[in-house]
Design an enzyme around this catalytic site. Structure first.
Site, short mmCIF file in Angstrom:
data_model
loop_
_atom_site.label_atom_id
_atom_site.label_comp_id
_atom_site.label_asym_id
_atom_site.label_seq_id
_atom_site.Cartn_x
_atom_site.Cartn_y
_atom_site.Cartn_z
N GLU A 10 0.82 -1.20 0.00
CA GLU A 10 0.00 0.00 0.00
C GLU A 10 0.86 1.25 0.00
O GLU A 10 0.48 2.28 -0.55
CB GLU A 10 -0.94 -0.05 1.22
CG GLU A 10 -1.92 1.10 1.33
CD GLU A 10 -1.37 2.25 2.14
OE1 GLU A 10 -1.81 3.40 1.92
OE2 GLU A 10 -0.47 2.02 2.96
N HIS A 322 -4.16 -2.66 2.36
CA HIS A 322 -3.74 -2.15 3.67
C HIS A 322 -3.44 -3.32 4.62
O HIS A 322 -2.42 -3.32 5.31
CB HIS A 322 -4.86 -1.29 4.29
CG HIS A 322 -4.83 0.14 3.84
ND1 HIS A 322 -5.51 0.59 2.74
CD2 HIS A 322 -4.21 1.22 4.36
CE1 HIS A 322 -5.31 1.88 2.59
NE2 HIS A 322 -4.53 2.30 3.56
#
Length: 352
Positions: A10, A322
């Site tokens: 991410e 994430h």
């Protein structure tokens, strides 16, 4: 020293926050490079700096690279101290993201840590303060975590001015398996979907807070009514508190939650209040329909705590980038290996 490529996965601020928190826990020096390399404005931003400064102060760290736009950070912790700290992020920098940077380390502090923080409580790209209080902390309690937040004043973008106090006690974490509500009722273990062992609330009922500052009182009322109507259409009853304030900053928002699933939305100029309420309702409905134990936002937040606690698991409808990034970072610091399996349309994430 552990070297972390800040552009991995991410590649955002969360990677840096998790790395710093686990550096504090393990006492291992870290060097993070390529910070936010692939973002439109790479490097550290103001709110990242405040979070890192706070972490450095609490654990007496030697640190370099703390300036706006910095792409490289060196962090060498000494000891996680207790005490009282006053932090002003400035403007509407996210209070919840600052807390994310220190919370995994708090169980290992020498004594109680108390923080008074000014900044943004309900801003884009971060959990709302209501989410942190009613979902994140509630989930962490199941792992033995001892901490709480108290909202004193909301702060919206761009002026901020929100005021939050947070208290953390040293504690010993323990494993926990987050399950769907039906499984918890069979085993008598844990809470999800508000179907708790006390029987205080049915699985179908959703709680929420709709709020606004310096706007007509009908704005948060319309947000709440729009959310309530959509929830009812899809089979969920709700109790949504409506708050109308006159504060330093202007804005509105709504957070809805039940157990470990939630939805939230923020108002903005030109966006009808009905759309704000509906957006939050749609988000929580999507999570509940999936039938997972936790929502996608909580799933990535829980990773470092599960690794520190050991023997923990959850199911989630989607493994986000994430979450995958947080797993990777956590495995760089701790002698753990996460296991990810796809079961009945859900992802089961576990660690021993």
């Amino acid at each position: 020293m552990i070297e972390i490529d800040g552009s991995y996965g991410e590649g955002g601020g969360q990677l840096v926050r998790t790395a710093v928190a686990l550096s504090a826990v393990t006492g291992k020096e870290i060097k993070v490079t390529n910070i936010r390399k692939n973002r439109p404005n790479p490097g550290l931003k103001q709110q990242h700096l405040k979070a890192l400064e706070t972490a450095a102060e609490i654990c007496g760290a030697r640190v370099s690279g703390l300036f706006q736009g910095s792409s490289e950070l060196f962090f060498a912790p000494v000891e996680i101290k207790g005490g009282k700290y006053n932090i002003d992020i400035g403007t509407a920098g996210s209070i919840t993201l600052l807390l994310q940077c220190i919370m995994p380390a708090m169980p290992f502090a020498k004594e109680k840590v108390e923080l008074a923080i000014r900044g943004g409580t309900d801003v884009l790209w971060s959990p709302t303060i209501d989410y942190l209080k009613h979902v994140t902390f509630r989930a962490l309690e199941q792992l033995g975590y001892a901490g709480s937040v108290t909202l004193k004043e909301r702060g919206y973008y761009p002026r901020g001015g929100g005021n939050v106090s947070a208290v953390f006690e040293p504690c010993k974490l323990h494993g926990f398996h987050f399950r769907k509500a039906e499984e918890n009722k069979r085993t008598g273990e844990g809470l999800t979907g508000e179907a708790d062992v006390k029987g205080e609330r049915s699985q179908q009922e959703i709680t929420g807070i709709s709020h606004a500052s310096n706007l007509p009182s009908h704005v948060p009322a319309r947000q709440a009514e729009s959310a309530r109507s959509l929830l009812l259409e899809t089979g969920y009853t709700s109790i949504i508190e409506v708050q109308s304030h006159e504060l330093f900053s202007t804005g509105s928002g709504i957070t809805l939650w039940t157990g470990y699933c939630a939805g939230s939305a923020l108002g903005k100029r030109g966006l009808p209040a009905e759309k704000v309420g509906r957006s939050a309702a749609e988000e929580v409905i999507e999570e509940l329909r999936a039938g997972a134990a936790v929502d996608t936002h909580l799933a990535d937040q829980l990773i470092p705590y599960m690794a520190l606690a050991g023997s923990s698991s959850y199911t989630v409808r989607e493994l986000t980038l994430h979450a995958a990034t947080n797993i990777w970072v956590t495995e760089q610091f701790l002698d753990v290996k996460f296991k990810i399996e796809e079961k009945e349309g859900l992802f089961e994430v576990s660690v021993d």
